[in-house]
Design a protein around this motif. Structure first.
Motif, short mmCIF file in Angstrom:
data_model
loop_
_atom_site.label_atom_id
_atom_site.label_comp_id
_atom_site.label_asym_id
_atom_site.label_seq_id
_atom_site.Cartn_x
_atom_site.Cartn_y
_atom_site.Cartn_z
N ARG A 83 0.83 -1.21 0.00
CA ARG A 83 0.00 0.00 0.00
C ARG A 83 0.86 1.25 0.00
O ARG A 83 1.99 1.24 0.48
N ALA A 84 0.27 2.34 -0.48
CA ALA A 84 0.93 3.63 -0.36
C ALA A 84 1.01 3.99 1.12
O ALA A 84 0.06 3.74 1.87
N PRO A 85 2.13 4.54 1.58
CA PRO A 85 2.26 4.86 3.01
C PRO A 85 1.27 5.95 3.43
O PRO A 85 1.10 6.94 2.75
N LEU A 86 0.62 5.72 4.57
CA LEU A 86 -0.30 6.70 5.13
C LEU A 86 0.28 7.37 6.37
O LEU A 86 -0.23 8.37 6.83
N SER A 87 1.34 6.79 6.92
CA SER A 87 1.98 7.37 8.09
C SER A 87 3.32 7.98 7.69
O SER A 87 3.86 7.70 6.62
N ILE A 88 3.84 8.80 8.57
CA ILE A 88 5.13 9.46 8.33
C ILE A 88 6.22 8.55 8.86
O ILE A 88 6.28 8.27 10.06
N GLY A 89 7.05 8.04 7.99
CA GLY A 89 8.13 7.17 8.41
C GLY A 89 7.63 5.82 8.91
O GLY A 89 6.47 5.46 8.75
N GLN A 90 8.52 5.08 9.52
CA GLN A 90 8.21 3.77 10.06
C GLN A 90 7.56 3.92 11.44
O GLN A 90 7.86 4.86 12.16
N PRO A 91 6.68 2.98 11.81
CA PRO A 91 6.13 3.04 13.16
C PRO A 91 7.23 2.83 14.19
O PRO A 91 8.22 2.16 13.92
N GLN A 92 7.04 3.44 15.35
CA GLN A 92 8.00 3.29 16.45
C GLN A 92 7.50 2.19 17.38
O GLN A 92 6.43 2.30 17.98
N PHE A 93 8.26 1.11 17.50
CA PHE A 93 7.89 -0.01 18.35
C PHE A 93 8.28 0.25 19.80
O PHE A 93 9.35 0.78 20.08
N GLU A 94 7.40 -0.15 20.71
CA GLU A 94 7.67 -0.09 22.14
C GLU A 94 7.14 -1.38 22.76
O GLU A 94 5.99 -1.74 22.53
N GLY A 95 7.98 -2.10 23.50
CA GLY A 95 7.57 -3.33 24.16
C GLY A 95 7.72 -3.19 25.66
O GLY A 95 8.68 -2.60 26.14
N PHE A 96 6.76 -3.74 26.40
CA PHE A 96 6.75 -3.60 27.85
C PHE A 96 6.38 -4.91 28.53
O PHE A 96 5.40 -5.55 28.13
N GLU A 97 7.12 -5.29 29.56
CA GLU A 97 6.71 -6.37 30.46
C GLU A 97 5.70 -5.77 31.43
O GLU A 97 5.93 -4.69 31.98
N VAL A 98 4.59 -6.43 31.65
CA VAL A 98 3.57 -5.95 32.58
C VAL A 98 4.00 -6.30 34.00
O VAL A 98 4.19 -7.47 34.32
N LEU A 99 4.18 -5.28 34.83
CA LEU A 99 4.57 -5.50 36.22
C LEU A 99 3.37 -5.56 37.15
O LEU A 99 3.41 -6.22 38.18
N GLN A 100 2.30 -4.84 36.79
CA GLN A 100 1.09 -4.84 37.60
C GLN A 100 -0.09 -4.61 36.68
O GLN A 100 -0.01 -3.81 35.75
N ALA A 101 -1.18 -5.32 36.92
CA ALA A 101 -2.41 -5.13 36.16
C ALA A 101 -3.58 -5.12 37.14
O ALA A 101 -3.69 -6.00 37.98
N LEU A 102 -4.41 -4.11 37.04
CA LEU A 102 -5.61 -4.00 37.88
C LEU A 102 -6.83 -3.96 36.96
O LEU A 102 -6.77 -3.36 35.89
N SER A 103 -7.90 -4.58 37.37
CA SER A 103 -9.13 -4.58 36.59
C SER A 103 -10.29 -4.21 37.50
O SER A 103 -10.27 -4.53 38.70
N ALA A 104 -11.30 -3.59 36.92
CA ALA A 104 -12.51 -3.28 37.67
C ALA A 104 -13.26 -4.59 37.91
O ALA A 104 -13.32 -5.44 37.02
N PRO A 105 -13.83 -4.76 39.10
CA PRO A 105 -14.62 -5.97 39.34
C PRO A 105 -15.89 -5.94 38.50
O PRO A 105 -16.41 -4.87 38.17
N LEU A 106 -16.39 -7.12 38.15
CA LEU A 106 -17.65 -7.20 37.42
C LEU A 106 -18.79 -6.80 38.33
O LEU A 106 -18.83 -7.16 39.51
N ALA A 107 -19.73 -6.05 37.79
CA ALA A 107 -20.95 -5.72 38.53
C ALA A 107 -21.75 -7.02 38.69
O ALA A 107 -21.61 -7.93 37.88
N PRO A 108 -22.61 -7.13 39.70
CA PRO A 108 -23.36 -8.38 39.95
C PRO A 108 -24.09 -8.88 38.70
O PRO A 108 -24.09 -10.06 38.40
N ARG A 109 -24.72 -8.00 37.94
CA ARG A 109 -25.46 -8.42 36.75
C ARG A 109 -24.51 -8.98 35.69
O ARG A 109 -24.79 -9.97 35.05
N GLU A 110 -23.35 -8.32 35.49
CA GLU A 110 -22.39 -8.77 34.49
C GLU A 110 -21.80 -10.12 34.89
O GLU A 110 -21.54 -10.97 34.05
N ALA A 111 -21.61 -10.34 36.17
CA ALA A 111 -21.04 -11.60 36.64
C ALA A 111 -21.98 -12.76 36.37
O ALA A 111 -21.54 -13.88 36.14
N ALA A 112 -23.29 -12.53 36.40
CA ALA A 112 -24.27 -13.59 36.19
C ALA A 112 -24.41 -13.94 34.71
O ALA A 112 -24.86 -15.03 34.38
#
Length: 113
Positions: A83-112
């Motif tokens: 394809r014809a390039p739509l971005s300027i230059g090459q994309p910049q890659f960034e990689g990360f190890e996840v040290l901590q992850a937090l999630s919102a608890p499911l609401a009672p209805r969503e859990a069911a």
């Protein structure tokens, strides 16, 4: 877990085509062991160039690295090179190890559900 991100700089006049290209693609990420989620992120519309980032979450860094050596990866990126390039230059890659992850608890209805 491992996060792999690519940052893209896109001129405002190419933004709609860039978004359409991503939204119309046939992704095979779900076929890869360890793949967890993908998100395409859009930065401020006031910025010039506009910033976008592709975000993938993998169970392990080794799973991401296996993706980069896969036939699915080569096929996806071969199409990008045709394809014809739509971005300027090459994309910049960034990689990360996840040290901590937090999630919102499911609401009672969503859990069911």
């Amino acid at each position: 877990m491992f996060v792999a991100m690519n940052r893209f700089k896109v001129l405002r006049e190419n933004a709609a085509a860039f978004e359409a290209m991503w939204l119309a693609r046939n992704s095979t990420l779900h076929q890869m062991p360890g793949f967890m989620t993908f998100q395409l992120l859009k930065g401020s519309e006031e910025a010039e160039p506009m910033l976008y980032s592709s975000y993938t979450l993998w169970a392990r860094k080794a799973d991401f690295e296996a993706w980069t050596r896969s036939m699915q990866f080569r096929a996806a990126h071969d199409r990008a090179e045709q394809r014809a390039p739509l971005s300027i230059g090459q994309p910049q890659f960034e990689g990360f190890e996840v040290l901590q992850a937090l999630s919102a608890p499911l609401a009672p209805r969503e859990a069911a559900e």
